[in-house]
Enzyme design. Structure first.
Site, mmCIF file in Angstrom:
data_model
loop_
_atom_site.group_PDB
_atom_site.id
_atom_site.type_symbol
_atom_site.label_atom_id
_atom_site.label_comp_id
_atom_site.label_asym_id
_atom_site.label_seq_id
_atom_site.Cartn_x
_atom_site.Cartn_y
_atom_site.Cartn_z
ATOM 1 N N HIS A 10 4.604 4.763 3.019
ATOM 2 C CA HIS A 10 3.177 4.693 3.372
ATOM 3 C C HIS A 10 2.744 3.343 2.824
ATOM 4 O O HIS A 10 2.860 3.112 1.602
ATOM 5 C CB HIS A 10 2.433 5.861 2.704
ATOM 6 N N HIS A 43 1.561 0.216 1.061
ATOM 7 C CA HIS A 43 0.810 0.096 -0.195
ATOM 8 C C HIS A 43 0.924 -1.324 -0.701
ATOM 9 O O HIS A 43 1.963 -1.968 -0.533
ATOM 10 C CB HIS A 43 1.306 1.101 -1.243
ATOM 11 N N ASN A 67 6.118 -4.241 -0.393
ATOM 12 C CA ASN A 67 7.546 -4.182 -0.099
ATOM 13 C C ASN A 67 7.747 -3.526 1.266
ATOM 14 O O ASN A 67 7.024 -2.589 1.613
ATOM 15 C CB ASN A 67 8.275 -3.371 -1.182
ATOM 16 N N HIS A 114 -2.231 7.052 7.529
ATOM 17 C CA HIS A 114 -0.814 6.786 7.287
ATOM 18 C C HIS A 114 -0.320 5.660 8.186
ATOM 19 O O HIS A 114 -0.281 5.798 9.408
ATOM 20 C CB HIS A 114 0.027 8.052 7.522
ATOM 21 N N CYS A 134 0.022 10.218 1.080
ATOM 22 C CA CYS A 134 -0.953 11.069 1.774
ATOM 23 C C CYS A 134 -1.359 12.235 0.873
ATOM 24 O O CYS A 134 -2.544 12.605 0.815
ATOM 25 C CB CYS A 134 -0.387 11.579 3.104
ATOM 26 N N HIS A 172 0.744 -3.530 -4.061
ATOM 27 C CA HIS A 172 0.771 -3.546 -5.517
ATOM 28 C C HIS A 172 -0.179 -4.644 -5.990
ATOM 29 O O HIS A 172 -0.143 -5.767 -5.470
ATOM 30 C CB HIS A 172 2.171 -3.900 -6.032
ATOM 31 N N ASP A 223 -0.282 2.653 -10.913
ATOM 32 C CA ASP A 223 1.127 2.938 -10.659
ATOM 33 C C ASP A 223 1.697 3.754 -11.830
ATOM 34 O O ASP A 223 1.427 3.463 -12.998
ATOM 35 C CB ASP A 223 1.919 1.631 -10.492
HETATM 36 P P1 AMP Z 1 7.593 0.585 -3.588
HETATM 37 O O1 AMP Z 1 8.874 0.569 -4.356
HETATM 38 O O2 AMP Z 1 7.061 -0.757 -3.195
HETATM 39 O O3 AMP Z 1 7.665 1.544 -2.418
HETATM 40 O O4 AMP Z 1 6.498 1.126 -4.587
HETATM 41 C C1 AMP Z 1 6.260 2.486 -4.814
HETATM 42 C C2 AMP Z 1 5.509 2.564 -6.105
HETATM 43 O O5 AMP Z 1 4.954 3.848 -6.201
HETATM 44 C C3 AMP Z 1 6.391 2.339 -7.349
HETATM 45 O O6 AMP Z 1 5.882 1.238 -8.090
HETATM 46 C C4 AMP Z 1 6.258 3.664 -8.099
HETATM 47 O O7 AMP Z 1 6.230 3.504 -9.493
HETATM 48 C C5 AMP Z 1 4.943 4.212 -7.549
HETATM 49 N N1 AMP Z 1 4.794 5.651 -7.627
HETATM 50 C C6 AMP Z 1 5.700 6.598 -7.245
HETATM 51 N N2 AMP Z 1 5.186 7.822 -7.432
HETATM 52 C C7 AMP Z 1 3.935 7.651 -7.927
HETATM 53 C C8 AMP Z 1 2.894 8.546 -8.324
HETATM 54 N N3 AMP Z 1 3.024 9.890 -8.243
HETATM 55 N N4 AMP Z 1 1.737 8.020 -8.808
HETATM 56 C C9 AMP Z 1 1.587 6.680 -8.907
HETATM 57 N N5 AMP Z 1 2.519 5.787 -8.526
HETATM 58 C C10 AMP Z 1 3.686 6.264 -8.058
HETATM 59 ZN ZN ZN Z 2 1.232 8.797 4.134
#
Ligand code: AMP
Ligand code: ZN
Length: 112
Positions: A96, A98, A85, A45, A6, A100, A29
Site C-alpha cells: 500500500h 507509503h 520504496n 488503496h 488499510c 517515509h 513507523d
Molecule cells: P517498506 O519497507 O518501504 O514497505 O516500509 C514498510 C514500513 O512499515 C517499515 O518501515 C515498517 O517498519 C513499517 N511497519 C510495518 N508494520 C507497521 C505497523 N504495524 N505500524 C507502523 N509501521 C509499521
Molecule cells: Zn491498503
C-alpha cells in the site's frame, strides 16, 4: 483485501497517529530508522508508486500537501527525507503506497 495499512487506516490495527485529513493518514513507523520516522499513506488503496495513474495522482498530490504540515508538527525545520520504496528491488514490504518521512538528525548521504 488483506492489507496492513488499510487495517491501520480503519483503526483495526493500532497506530501512533501523527496527522489525518480527508485524503491521508500519517503514523509513526513501528521500527524507526531515524530519531523521527513516520509514514504517510493515502486512505484509498494504491499498491505502489508504480501504480499511480492520472486518476490517483491528485491523491498523491494531497499527500505532498500534507507532508510540510507533518514535518512542521514533528519539528523537522532542519530538514528531512521523503522516501517511497517500490517493488522487490526497492525493498517494498507493504503493498500500500507509503511515504517515509525521516529526520531528527543529519541523515546519511548514501541512499542506495
Ligand atoms: P517498506 O519497507 O518501504 O514497505 O516500509 C514498510 C514500513 O512499515 C517499515 O518501515 C515498517 O517498519 C513499517 N511497519 C510495518 N508494520 C507497521 C505497523 N504495524 N505500524 C507502523 N509501521 C509499521
Ligand atoms: Zn491498503
Amino acid at each position: 483485501m488483506d492489507c496492513l495499512f488499510c487495517a491501520i487506516i480503519k483503526g483495526d490495527i493500532p497506530s501512533k497517529k501523527v496527522y489525518e485529513d480527508e485524503y491521508c493518514y500519517s503514523f509513526m513507523d513501528i521500527n524507526p530508522q531515524a530519531p523521527i520516522h513516520c509514514l504517510v499513506v493515502p486512505k484509498v488503496h494504491i499498491a505502489s508508486a508504480d501504480e499511480i495513474t492520472a486518476e490517483s495522482a491528485p491523491i498523491v498530490a494531497k499527500i505532498f500537501e500534507a507532508i510540510p504540515k507533518i514535518a512542521a508538527e514533528l519539528g523537522l525545520a532542519d530538514g528531512y527525507r521523503v522516501i517511497t520504496n517500490v517493488g522487490e528491488n526497492g525493498c517494498q514490504s507493504v503493498k500500500h503506497i507509503h511515504f517515509h518521512i525521516l529526520g531528527g538528525k543529519k541523515l546519511s548521504e548514501n541512499m542506495g
